[in-house]
Motif scaffolding. Structure first.
Motif, mmCIF file in Angstrom:
data_model
loop_
_atom_site.group_PDB
_atom_site.id
_atom_site.type_symbol
_atom_site.label_atom_id
_atom_site.label_comp_id
_atom_site.label_asym_id
_atom_site.label_seq_id
_atom_site.Cartn_x
_atom_site.Cartn_y
_atom_site.Cartn_z
ATOM 1 N N UNK A 179 4.811 -7.712 -6.088
ATOM 2 C CA UNK A 179 5.598 -7.170 -7.200
ATOM 3 C C UNK A 179 4.721 -6.359 -8.151
ATOM 4 N N UNK A 180 3.576 -6.915 -8.500
ATOM 5 C CA UNK A 180 2.669 -6.244 -9.428
ATOM 6 C C UNK A 180 2.184 -4.915 -8.853
ATOM 7 N N UNK A 181 1.811 -4.911 -7.580
ATOM 8 C CA UNK A 181 1.278 -3.697 -6.959
ATOM 9 C C UNK A 181 2.346 -2.613 -6.796
ATOM 10 N N UNK A 182 3.567 -3.016 -6.454
ATOM 11 C CA UNK A 182 4.638 -2.026 -6.244
ATOM 12 C C UNK A 182 5.366 -1.688 -7.532
ATOM 13 N N UNK A 183 5.298 -2.571 -8.519
ATOM 14 C CA UNK A 183 6.011 -2.478 -9.793
ATOM 15 C C UNK A 183 7.526 -2.661 -9.632
ATOM 16 N N UNK A 184 7.955 -3.250 -8.517
ATOM 17 C CA UNK A 184 9.378 -3.541 -8.318
ATOM 18 C C UNK A 184 9.846 -4.577 -9.330
ATOM 19 N N UNK A 185 11.113 -4.512 -9.696
ATOM 20 C CA UNK A 185 11.703 -5.505 -10.602
ATOM 21 C C UNK A 185 11.818 -6.866 -9.934
ATOM 22 N N UNK A 186 12.147 -6.844 -8.634
ATOM 23 C CA UNK A 186 12.366 -8.104 -7.927
ATOM 24 C C UNK A 186 12.190 -7.897 -6.426
ATOM 25 N N UNK A 187 11.813 -8.995 -5.782
ATOM 26 C CA UNK A 187 11.756 -9.063 -4.327
ATOM 27 C C UNK A 187 12.630 -10.234 -3.917
ATOM 28 N N UNK A 188 13.469 -10.014 -2.918
ATOM 29 C CA UNK A 188 14.385 -11.038 -2.444
ATOM 30 C C UNK A 188 14.269 -11.142 -0.936
ATOM 31 N N UNK A 189 14.476 -12.353 -0.398
ATOM 32 C CA UNK A 189 14.441 -12.481 1.050
ATOM 33 C C UNK A 189 14.483 -13.916 1.528
ATOM 34 N N UNK A 216 0.841 -1.207 0.000
ATOM 35 C CA UNK A 216 0.000 0.000 0.000
ATOM 36 C C UNK A 216 0.874 1.254 0.000
ATOM 37 N N UNK A 217 1.916 1.258 0.824
ATOM 38 C CA UNK A 217 2.807 2.415 0.929
ATOM 39 C C UNK A 217 3.580 2.620 -0.374
ATOM 40 N N UNK A 218 4.011 1.504 -0.990
ATOM 41 C CA UNK A 218 4.886 1.565 -2.163
ATOM 42 C C UNK A 218 4.139 1.399 -3.485
ATOM 43 N N UNK A 219 2.827 1.365 -3.465
ATOM 44 C CA UNK A 219 2.014 1.082 -4.654
ATOM 45 C C UNK A 219 2.431 1.929 -5.860
ATOM 46 N N UNK A 220 2.848 1.233 -6.925
ATOM 47 C CA UNK A 220 3.195 1.881 -8.180
ATOM 48 C C UNK A 220 4.446 2.730 -8.163
ATOM 49 N N UNK A 221 5.235 2.681 -7.100
ATOM 50 C CA UNK A 221 6.364 3.605 -6.943
ATOM 51 C C UNK A 221 7.738 2.942 -7.046
ATOM 52 N N UNK A 222 7.797 1.658 -7.399
ATOM 53 C CA UNK A 222 9.074 0.943 -7.348
ATOM 54 C C UNK A 222 9.589 0.507 -8.715
ATOM 55 N N UNK A 223 9.121 1.140 -9.771
ATOM 56 C CA UNK A 223 9.587 0.785 -11.116
ATOM 57 C C UNK A 223 11.103 0.971 -11.207
ATOM 58 N N UNK A 224 11.787 -0.071 -11.691
ATOM 59 C CA UNK A 224 13.240 -0.017 -11.804
ATOM 60 C C UNK A 224 13.963 -0.181 -10.484
ATOM 61 N N UNK A 225 13.252 -0.675 -9.470
ATOM 62 C CA UNK A 225 13.835 -0.840 -8.138
ATOM 63 C C UNK A 225 13.710 -2.281 -7.654
ATOM 64 N N UNK A 226 14.487 -2.606 -6.645
ATOM 65 C CA UNK A 226 14.544 -3.946 -6.068
ATOM 66 C C UNK A 226 14.380 -3.841 -4.561
ATOM 67 N N UNK A 227 13.676 -4.810 -3.967
ATOM 68 C CA UNK A 227 13.452 -4.813 -2.517
ATOM 69 C C UNK A 227 14.023 -6.092 -1.924
ATOM 70 N N UNK A 228 14.927 -5.934 -0.968
ATOM 71 C CA UNK A 228 15.550 -7.072 -0.288
ATOM 72 C C UNK A 228 15.077 -7.091 1.157
#
Length: 194
Positions: free
Chosen positions: A126-136, A96-108
């Motif tokens: 991933x779809x909601x944030x538009x991040x390239x990848x999630x790792x953990x 919710x906080x990151x919705x649509x704001x992570x294009x071209x970004x990665x979250x670890x």
């Protein structure tokens, strides 16, 4: 040697590892080592409360921090959550906080068990944030082993661009590094996956 300005710099938010303020564990020396080596630049902020977390996440998504595309969340965790002194924050709340704001970004997620969830839930994140990848991690982790793993990971992701093509190479490197630390059950999920 790569210039840090060309790097995928790291925006690290780190929780309190213990309520006892004499306890000094922090991931920051690892980030400092990578910076002194010329690998990355980093921003490191302590987050003890949910309000602080939400504030810094909102700041990270601003254009002024676009040269810090790696969000590294170093917290205690449990299935689908990261922990702060004031409570837990779920992946749903983070999306919710990151919705649509992570294009071209990665979250670890540098936290125990956070990604011990159905992969479809991670894909939705991933779809909601538009991040390239999630790792953990998908299990309880040894702090020293996971720190070494994350050091190698942060260094390795510098070798490829943050694009659809580059993320496949980053995925392969992540799998290679994680194969040496199988007990950590580290997972990468990318936009490129079907």
């Amino acid at each position: 040697m790569r210039k840090a300005s060309e790097s995928k710099n790291v925006f690290c938010l780190e929780g309190a590892w213990d309520k006892n303020l004499k306890y000094k564990s922090t991931i920051e020396p690892v980030l400092n080592l990578l910076e002194k080596n010329g690998t990355i630049k980093y921003i490191h902020k302590d987050c003890a409360t949910i309000t602080e977390l939400e504030y810094y996440l909102t700041r990270w998504t601003l254009k002024t921090y676009s040269d810090f595309p790696v969000l590294y969340l170093a917290f205690h965790g449990s299935e689908n959550n990261i922990h702060l002194l004031g409570g837990e924050v779920s992946l749903d709340r983070l999306s919710e906080i990151l919705a649509g704001k992570c294009k071209g970004r990665m979250i670890i997620f540098g936290s125990c068990n956070t990604l011990k969830i159905d992969k479809r839930h991670i894909k939705r994140f991933l779809k909601e944030t538009q991040a390239l990848a999630v790792l953990g991690y998908q299990t309880e982790i040894d702090w020293i082993k996971s720190t070494v793993h994350d050091l190698l990971l942060l260094e390795a992701i510098q070798e490829n661009e943050f694009s659809g093509r580059g993320i496949n190479s980053i995925n392969a490197k992540t799998v290679e590094i994680s194969s040496k630390f199988k007990e950590l059950e580290f997972l990468i999920v990318t936009q490129a996956e079907k």
